[in-house]
Design a protein around this motif. Structure first.
Motif, PDB file in Angstrom:
ATOM      1  N   MET A 139       0.843  -1.183   0.000  1.00  0.00           N
ATOM      2  CA  MET A 139       0.000   0.000   0.000  1.00  0.00           C
ATOM      3  C   MET A 139       0.886   1.244   0.000  1.00  0.00           C
ATOM      4  N   ASN A 140       0.448   2.234  -0.727  1.00  0.00           N
ATOM      5  CA  ASN A 140       1.195   3.472  -0.857  1.00  0.00           C
ATOM      6  C   ASN A 140       0.781   4.449   0.250  1.00  0.00           C
ATOM      7  N   PRO A 141       1.742   4.942   1.038  1.00  0.00           N
ATOM      8  CA  PRO A 141       1.376   5.825   2.166  1.00  0.00           C
ATOM      9  C   PRO A 141       1.259   7.300   1.795  1.00  0.00           C
ATOM     10  N   GLU A 142       1.102   7.611   0.498  1.00  0.00           N
ATOM     11  CA  GLU A 142       1.075   9.012   0.075  1.00  0.00           C
ATOM     12  C   GLU A 142      -0.062   9.806   0.710  1.00  0.00           C
ATOM     13  N   ALA A 143      -1.254   9.235   0.708  1.00  0.00           N
ATOM     14  CA  ALA A 143      -2.414   9.968   1.244  1.00  0.00           C
ATOM     15  C   ALA A 143      -2.237  10.254   2.732  1.00  0.00           C
ATOM     16  N   TYR A 144      -1.693   9.298   3.470  1.00  0.00           N
ATOM     17  CA  TYR A 144      -1.470   9.505   4.898  1.00  0.00           C
ATOM     18  C   TYR A 144      -0.381  10.543   5.146  1.00  0.00           C
ATOM     19  N   LEU A 145       0.634  10.536   4.315  1.00  0.00           N
ATOM     20  CA  LEU A 145       1.712  11.523   4.478  1.00  0.00           C
ATOM     21  C   LEU A 145       1.240  12.927   4.109  1.00  0.00           C
ATOM     22  N   ILE A 146       0.397  13.036   3.103  1.00  0.00           N
ATOM     23  CA  ILE A 146      -0.168  14.352   2.760  1.00  0.00           C
ATOM     24  C   ILE A 146      -1.034  14.864   3.905  1.00  0.00           C
ATOM     25  N   LEU A 147      -1.845  13.983   4.483  1.00  0.00           N
ATOM     26  CA  LEU A 147      -2.650  14.373   5.644  1.00  0.00           C
ATOM     27  C   LEU A 147      -1.761  14.753   6.822  1.00  0.00           C
ATOM     28  N   SER A 148      -0.672  14.023   7.009  1.00  0.00           N
ATOM     29  CA  SER A 148       0.259  14.336   8.092  1.00  0.00           C
ATOM     30  C   SER A 148       0.904  15.705   7.894  1.00  0.00           C
ATOM     31  N   VAL A 149       1.277  16.021   6.674  1.00  0.00           N
ATOM     32  CA  VAL A 149       1.869  17.339   6.382  1.00  0.00           C
ATOM     33  C   VAL A 149       0.852  18.448   6.613  1.00  0.00           C
ATOM     34  N   ILE A 150      -0.391  18.226   6.209  1.00  0.00           N
ATOM     35  CA  ILE A 150      -1.438  19.231   6.418  1.00  0.00           C
ATOM     36  C   ILE A 150      -1.675  19.457   7.908  1.00  0.00           C
TER      37      ILE A 150
ATOM     38  N   SER B  38      -1.880  23.044  19.650  1.00  0.00           N
ATOM     39  CA  SER B  38      -1.166  23.001  18.378  1.00  0.00           C
ATOM     40  C   SER B  38       0.053  22.090  18.457  1.00  0.00           C
ATOM     41  N   VAL B  39       0.751  22.103  19.576  1.00  0.00           N
ATOM     42  CA  VAL B  39       1.881  21.188  19.768  1.00  0.00           C
ATOM     43  C   VAL B  39       1.396  19.745  19.767  1.00  0.00           C
ATOM     44  N   GLU B  40       0.267  19.488  20.401  1.00  0.00           N
ATOM     45  CA  GLU B  40      -0.293  18.137  20.399  1.00  0.00           C
ATOM     46  C   GLU B  40      -0.693  17.711  18.988  1.00  0.00           C
ATOM     47  N   LEU B  41      -1.209  18.637  18.189  1.00  0.00           N
ATOM     48  CA  LEU B  41      -1.549  18.332  16.807  1.00  0.00           C
ATOM     49  C   LEU B  41      -0.307  17.975  16.004  1.00  0.00           C
ATOM     50  N   MET B  42       0.799  18.677  16.252  1.00  0.00           N
ATOM     51  CA  MET B  42       2.046  18.352  15.564  1.00  0.00           C
ATOM     52  C   MET B  42       2.560  16.976  15.973  1.00  0.00           C
ATOM     53  N   LEU B  43       2.446  16.628  17.248  1.00  0.00           N
ATOM     54  CA  LEU B  43       2.875  15.299  17.695  1.00  0.00           C
ATOM     55  C   LEU B  43       2.015  14.198  17.071  1.00  0.00           C
ATOM     56  N   ASN B  44       0.713  14.440  16.973  1.00  0.00           N
ATOM     57  CA  ASN B  44      -0.161  13.442  16.363  1.00  0.00           C
ATOM     58  C   ASN B  44       0.094  13.288  14.869  1.00  0.00           C
ATOM     59  N   SER B  45       0.459  14.356  14.203  1.00  0.00           N
ATOM     60  CA  SER B  45       0.791  14.223  12.779  1.00  0.00           C
ATOM     61  C   SER B  45       2.089  13.444  12.599  1.00  0.00           C
ATOM     62  N   ALA B  46       3.039  13.616  13.511  1.00  0.00           N
ATOM     63  CA  ALA B  46       4.258  12.812  13.451  1.00  0.00           C
ATOM     64  C   ALA B  46       3.939  11.339  13.710  1.00  0.00           C
ATOM     65  N   ASN B  47       3.009  11.063  14.609  1.00  0.00           N
ATOM     66  CA  ASN B  47       2.576   9.685  14.845  1.00  0.00           C
ATOM     67  C   ASN B  47       1.947   9.082  13.597  1.00  0.00           C
ATOM     68  N   LEU B  48       1.144   9.856  12.903  1.00  0.00           N
ATOM     69  CA  LEU B  48       0.523   9.358  11.677  1.00  0.00           C
ATOM     70  C   LEU B  48       1.575   9.018  10.628  1.00  0.00           C
ATOM     71  N   ALA B  49       2.589   9.847  10.509  1.00  0.00           N
ATOM     72  CA  ALA B  49       3.666   9.564   9.554  1.00  0.00           C
ATOM     73  C   ALA B  49       4.450   8.322   9.968  1.00  0.00           C
ATOM     74  N   LEU B  50       4.729   8.182  11.256  1.00  0.00           N
ATOM     75  CA  LEU B  50       5.453   7.000  11.724  1.00  0.00           C
ATOM     76  C   LEU B  50       4.678   5.718  11.454  1.00  0.00           C
ATOM     77  N   VAL B  51       3.386   5.728  11.730  1.00  0.00           N
ATOM     78  CA  VAL B  51       2.578   4.532  11.536  1.00  0.00           C
ATOM     79  C   VAL B  51       2.418   4.219  10.041  1.00  0.00           C
ATOM     80  N   SER B  52       2.284   5.230   9.212  1.00  0.00           N
ATOM     81  CA  SER B  52       2.139   4.970   7.778  1.00  0.00           C
ATOM     82  C   SER B  52       3.427   4.413   7.185  1.00  0.00           C
ATOM     83  N   PHE B  53       4.587   4.918   7.608  1.00  0.00           N
ATOM     84  CA  PHE B  53       5.854   4.345   7.150  1.00  0.00           C
ATOM     85  C   PHE B  53       6.031   2.927   7.682  1.00  0.00           C
TER      86      PHE B  53
END
Length: 99
Positions: free
Chosen positions: A1-12, A33-48
């Motif tokens: 599976m390609n993680p592009e969509a999850y990474l785009i969401l993580s960047v947003i 906002s800091v918590e939102l940044m941490l959760n986006s990093a979690n999304l990127a980690l899980v997608s990778f």
């Protein structure tokens, strides 16, 4: 599976967190906002992790969530103490705490 969509969401999500932290002057909004940044990093980690087929990213995301939970407890306690003494949650007023 390609993680592009999850990474785009993580960047947003990360960009939204950075903008919220830099623009808003309220300490609680900056904290969220800091918590939102941490959760986006979690999304990127899980997608990778899912794309590579191993669990290392998911374990890393778990540790980030543990640290974020501890940060929430300590950070909100500090914000509440400052609000009780100053009657303001503005970030600009916090430089006067040394007096």
């Amino acid at each position: 599976m390609n993680p592009e969509a999850y990474l785009i969401l993580s960047v947003i999500l990360f960009s939204t967190g950075v903008l919220g932290f830099l623009i808003r002057r309220n300490a609680i909004i900056a904290f969220m906002s800091v918590e939102l940044m941490l959760n986006s990093a979690n999304l990127a980690l899980v997608s990778f992790s899912y794309a590579n087929g191993n669990l290392l990213g998911q374990v890393g995301a778990f540790f980030v969530m543990v640290v974020a939970a501890a940060e929430v407890v300590i950070g909100l306690a500090i914000i509440m103490i400052i609000f009780r003494t100053r009657r303001s949650a503005s970030v600009d007023d916090q430089n006067q705490l040394k007096y």
